[in-house]
Design a protein around this motif. Structure first.
Motif, PDB file in Angstrom:
ATOM      1  N   HIS A 195      38.760  33.115  54.230  1.00  5.13           N
ATOM      2  CA  HIS A 195      38.065  33.310  52.955  1.00  5.13           C
ATOM      3  C   HIS A 195      38.093  34.781  52.567  1.00  5.13           C
ATOM      4  N   VAL A 196      37.743  35.027  51.303  1.00  8.45           N
ATOM      5  CA  VAL A 196      37.746  36.403  50.785  1.00  8.45           C
ATOM      6  C   VAL A 196      36.311  36.761  50.424  1.00  8.45           C
ATOM      7  N   ARG A 197      35.757  37.733  51.172  1.00 10.28           N
ATOM      8  CA  ARG A 197      34.364  38.156  50.942  1.00 10.28           C
ATOM      9  C   ARG A 197      34.373  39.397  50.057  1.00 10.28           C
ATOM     10  N   LEU A 198      33.638  39.341  48.974  1.00  8.19           N
ATOM     11  CA  LEU A 198      33.493  40.507  48.108  1.00  8.19           C
ATOM     12  C   LEU A 198      32.071  40.519  47.550  1.00  8.19           C
ATOM     13  N   PRO A 199      31.498  41.716  47.323  1.00  7.43           N
ATOM     14  CA  PRO A 199      30.169  41.761  46.700  1.00  7.43           C
ATOM     15  C   PRO A 199      30.289  41.591  45.184  1.00  7.43           C
ATOM     16  N   ARG A 200      29.246  41.086  44.553  1.00  5.64           N
ATOM     17  CA  ARG A 200      29.252  40.958  43.084  1.00  5.64           C
ATOM     18  C   ARG A 200      29.336  42.345  42.441  1.00  5.64           C
ATOM     19  N   THR A 201      28.489  43.256  42.948  1.00  2.61           N
ATOM     20  CA  THR A 201      28.546  44.623  42.441  1.00  2.61           C
ATOM     21  C   THR A 201      28.648  45.598  43.614  1.00  2.61           C
ATOM     22  N   ASP A 206      30.408  46.151  38.489  1.00  4.82           N
ATOM     23  CA  ASP A 206      30.888  44.824  38.874  1.00  4.82           C
ATOM     24  C   ASP A 206      32.182  44.958  39.684  1.00  4.82           C
ATOM     25  N   ILE A 207      32.380  44.034  40.609  1.00  6.38           N
ATOM     26  CA  ILE A 207      33.557  44.110  41.480  1.00  6.38           C
ATOM     27  C   ILE A 207      34.850  44.027  40.658  1.00  6.38           C
ATOM     28  N   PHE A 208      34.825  43.301  39.532  1.00  7.38           N
ATOM     29  CA  PHE A 208      36.046  43.234  38.721  1.00  7.38           C
ATOM     30  C   PHE A 208      36.343  44.559  38.031  1.00  7.38           C
ATOM     31  N   TRP A 209      35.295  45.359  37.791  1.00  6.70           N
ATOM     32  CA  TRP A 209      35.522  46.710  37.292  1.00  6.70           C
ATOM     33  C   TRP A 209      36.326  47.492  38.335  1.00  6.70           C
ATOM     34  N   TRP A 210      35.909  47.352  39.605  1.00  5.36           N
ATOM     35  CA  TRP A 210      36.599  48.066  40.688  1.00  5.36           C
ATOM     36  C   TRP A 210      38.030  47.538  40.873  1.00  5.36           C
ATOM     37  N   GLU A 212      39.981  46.335  38.698  1.00  2.11           N
ATOM     38  CA  GLU A 212      40.835  46.877  37.640  1.00  2.11           C
ATOM     39  C   GLU A 212      41.050  48.367  37.821  1.00  2.11           C
ATOM     40  N   ALA A 213      39.926  49.097  38.045  1.00  2.90           N
ATOM     41  CA  ALA A 213      39.995  50.563  38.090  1.00  2.90           C
ATOM     42  C   ALA A 213      40.926  51.050  39.199  1.00  2.90           C
ATOM     43  N   THR A 214      40.890  50.392  40.344  1.00  2.00           N
ATOM     44  CA  THR A 214      41.708  50.843  41.480  1.00  2.00           C
ATOM     45  C   THR A 214      43.180  50.458  41.312  1.00  2.00           C
ATOM     46  N   GLY A 215      43.476  49.662  40.295  1.00  2.00           N
ATOM     47  CA  GLY A 215      44.871  49.259  40.063  1.00  2.00           C
ATOM     48  C   GLY A 215      45.279  48.026  40.849  1.00  2.00           C
ATOM     49  N   LEU A 216      44.338  47.443  41.600  1.00  2.00           N
ATOM     50  CA  LEU A 216      44.721  46.290  42.430  1.00  2.00           C
ATOM     51  C   LEU A 216      45.210  45.122  41.569  1.00  2.00           C
ATOM     52  N   LEU A 217      44.512  44.843  40.463  1.00  2.00           N
ATOM     53  CA  LEU A 217      44.907  43.685  39.640  1.00  2.00           C
ATOM     54  C   LEU A 217      46.243  43.926  38.944  1.00  2.00           C
ATOM     55  N   ALA A 218      46.638  45.187  38.829  1.00  2.00           N
ATOM     56  CA  ALA A 218      47.897  45.498  38.133  1.00  2.00           C
ATOM     57  C   ALA A 218      49.111  45.420  39.060  1.00  2.00           C
ATOM     58  N   GLU A 219      48.885  45.176  40.361  1.00  2.00           N
ATOM     59  CA  GLU A 219      50.028  45.129  41.300  1.00  2.00           C
ATOM     60  C   GLU A 219      50.996  44.029  40.897  1.00  2.00           C
ATOM     61  N   ARG A 220      52.273  44.381  40.823  1.00  2.00           N
ATOM     62  CA  ARG A 220      53.287  43.451  40.323  1.00  2.00           C
ATOM     63  C   ARG A 220      53.762  42.470  41.397  1.00  2.00           C
ATOM     64  N   TYR A 221      54.169  41.298  40.941  1.00  2.00           N
ATOM     65  CA  TYR A 221      54.615  40.230  41.855  1.00  2.00           C
ATOM     66  C   TYR A 221      55.806  40.674  42.695  1.00  2.00           C
ATOM     67  N   ASP A 222      56.685  41.525  42.131  1.00  2.00           N
ATOM     68  CA  ASP A 222      57.882  41.914  42.866  1.00  2.00           C
ATOM     69  C   ASP A 222      57.658  43.161  43.725  1.00  2.00           C
ATOM     70  N   PHE A 291      38.974  47.107  51.148  1.00  2.00           N
ATOM     71  CA  PHE A 291      38.998  47.284  49.693  1.00  2.00           C
ATOM     72  C   PHE A 291      37.935  48.297  49.257  1.00  2.00           C
ATOM     73  N   LEU A 292      36.743  48.242  49.884  1.00  2.00           N
ATOM     74  CA  LEU A 292      35.698  49.196  49.493  1.00  2.00           C
ATOM     75  C   LEU A 292      36.134  50.630  49.825  1.00  2.00           C
ATOM     76  N   ASN A 293      36.888  50.793  50.933  1.00  2.00           N
ATOM     77  CA  ASN A 293      37.425  52.132  51.246  1.00  2.00           C
ATOM     78  C   ASN A 293      38.365  52.588  50.127  1.00  2.00           C
ATOM     79  N   ARG A 294      39.206  51.669  49.691  1.00  2.00           N
ATOM     80  CA  ARG A 294      40.154  51.997  48.610  1.00  2.00           C
ATOM     81  C   ARG A 294      39.375  52.368  47.337  1.00  2.00           C
ATOM     82  N   ALA A 295      38.292  51.613  47.077  1.00  2.00           N
ATOM     83  CA  ALA A 295      37.482  51.885  45.889  1.00  2.00           C
ATOM     84  C   ALA A 295      36.872  53.293  45.986  1.00  2.00           C
ATOM     85  N   ASP A 296      36.339  53.634  47.160  1.00  2.00           N
ATOM     86  CA  ASP A 296      35.714  54.952  47.337  1.00  2.00           C
ATOM     87  C   ASP A 296      36.743  56.072  47.189  1.00  2.00           C
ATOM     88  N   GLU A 297      37.927  55.844  47.763  1.00  2.00           N
ATOM     89  CA  GLU A 297      38.984  56.869  47.655  1.00  2.00           C
ATOM     90  C   GLU A 297      39.371  57.065  46.192  1.00  2.00           C
TER      91      GLU A 297
END
Ligand SMILES: Cc1cc2nc3c(=O)[nH]c(=O)nc-3n(C[C@H](O)[C@H](O)[C@H](O)COP(=O)(O)OP(=O)(O)OC[C@H]3O[C@@H](n4cnc5c(N)ncnc54)[C@H](O)[C@@H]3O)c2cc1C
Length: 412
Positions: A195-201, A206-210, A212-222, A291-297
């Motif tokens: 499973h994938v554990r993430l906090p709401r905030t 919000d975790i979805f802000w993080w 997006e901000a960290t660029g994780l959601l923008a990672e390309r399929y290739d 992921f939280l380490n990546r967010a802090d960095e």
């Protein structure tokens, strides 16, 4: 009937594509078996809220502006939002039209929809990623006295038989339904695999802000190492509410839900659970902290530390050493099994050999391999990690519509 492009499915993905085709003056029709946003009308339980915040519900030509940007839309609001989006963009949707087969013919594609036959040069399959429940074979061994449900058939805990409920699967769906059913007074056992554990905030955002901000959601399929795995990751243990900071196993245990390991098999009515629950939970904690380490960095590098509360970490997942490894499904303790074990798409209507051995459509970021003019949209991590979510359709539909336009130009 002859048209340039047929889009199949009027969910958010099909509608976004319709808008992109209109922008490029590409003649098209959207065929929809039910009504616009039919999955949200007929296949989601009523209490479901999006786990993505309102501000993130962005589609081409539409930005959320109904107030409460940090809130979470209930399923009914998703229906009304997509319905007004379809009207706003003037999408040429033909409702109550089920596509039965799509075949390749020398001129392009032949689409049989109920009693009608259409011909088109291009087809975009936007029929959804979650049309069918993915249920493991061991379900066949559940004693017949037990009611079996999936998230597609579950509606309300009040409709369940009295007695205990075994929820199998601890992704977003499993944890949300385990919590809701437990609150109705029924004892719940939750079988937990990967499973994938993430906090709401986190740090006030919000975790979805993080994400997006960290660029994780923008990672390309290739650019993702193991794209098959990325496309099959369980959804994060989140709920569309700010009432609790986490909807994780610790909060469910505190609520009174009995957490057990992954359901392995059922033999003679005895459900057997994996003993590796502590390892599974430790891994989920490790990945969350990574992921939280990546967010802090990111926050430090992007100079946001001054405006955010300081970094912190969440308590590790507690696993009771007395966690049972077996549960007798014939004792009467459990009256319902709810399979929250994921979903799969249904492309049975596609009569073109494009599937790999595992039954998945072979494609390169939505461009179906070996069949020029055939596209697929609305799949997890189709082109980026954001493709899994509604807002990801904006960029995906743009890229695929551009590809489709060049394909049509080359044909001409
Ligand atoms: C339980 C759950 C919760 C989710 N929560 C979120 C969330 O919080 N945030 C988020 O961004 N995403 C969420 N998603 C993911 C994603 O938004 C959905 O999977 C979304 O519905 C996919 O959109 P789509 O347009 O690709 O498909 P769908 O919305 O499923 O639309 C497909 C359409 O195609 C039609 N169709 C299917 N077959 C045919 C056929 N043969 N002929 C004609 N029409 C056909 C269907 O009737 C349907 O209207 C969630 C998904 C699920 C299952």
């Amino acid at each position: 009937m002859q048209t340039t492009t047929v889009v199949i499915g009027a969910g958010h993905a099909g509608l976004a594509m319709s808008h992109r085709l209109t922008e490029r003056s590409i003649d098209h029709v959207v065929l929809e078996r039910g009504e616009v946003a039919d999955s949200w009308r007929t296949q989601r339980w009523p209490s479901l809220r999006l786990l993505t915040p309102n501000w993130q519900t962005r589609l081409p030509g539409y930005h959320y502006a109904d107030g409460d940007p940090d809130g979470f839309m209930p399923a009914a609001k998703v229906v009304s939002t997509l319905s007004s989006y379809a009207r706003h963009i003037g999408a040429p949707v033909r409702t109550a039209t089920t596509v039965r087969t799509v075949r390749a013919v020398p001129q392009g594609f032949e689409i049989k929809a109920d009693d009608d036959v259409l011909h088109a040069q291009a087809v975009v399959a936007a029929t959804g990623a979650c049309n069918q429940p993915a249920i493991p074979g061991t379900a066949e061994a559940v004693p017949p006295s037990i009611t079996m449900l999936t998230p597609l058939t579950y509606r309300d805990p009040g409709l369940l038989p009295d007695g205990g409920v075994l929820v199998v699967g601890a992704s977003a769906t499993g944890v949300q339904l385990a919590s809701e059913i437990h609150r109705s007074g029924r004892p719940v056992t939750l079988a937990v695999g990967e499973h994938v554990r993430l906090p709401r905030t986190y740090r006030g955002r919000d975790i979805f802000w993080w994400l997006e901000a960290t660029g994780l959601l923008a990672e390309r399929y290739d650019e993702i190492d193991d794209i098959i795995r990325a496309r099959h990751l369980p959804s994060p243990q989140l709920t569309g509410t700010h009432e609790a900071p986490l909807t994780d196993l610790n909060s469910l245990t505190a609520q009174g839900v009995r957490v057990v390991g992954r359901l392995g098999r059922i033999v003679d009515g005895l459900a057997q659970f994996s003993g590796s629950l502590p390892n599974t939970c430790a891994l989920a904690d490790l990945k969350m902290n990574r992921f939280l380490n990546r967010a802090d960095e990111w926050a430090t590098t992007a100079d946001h530390d001054g405006e955010l509360p300081p970094p912190h970490r969440f308590a590790p997942t507690y696993v009771d050493p007395r966690t049972p490894l077996e549960l007798d499904l014939t004792s009467g303790e459990i009256t319902t099994v709810l399979w929250a074990t994921g979903f799969r798409p249904d492309h049975a209507w596609l009569d073109i050999p494009v599937h790999d051995r595992a039954g998945r459509i072979r494609h390169d970021g939505g461009v179906v391999t070996g069949v020029p003019g055939l596209y697929i949209l609305g799949m997890p991590v189709l082109r980026t990690r954001a493709s899994t979510y509604i807002h990801g359709a904006a960029a995906d539909s743009d890229a695929l519509a551009s590809h489709l336009l060049s394909f049509l130009s080359r044909r001409r």
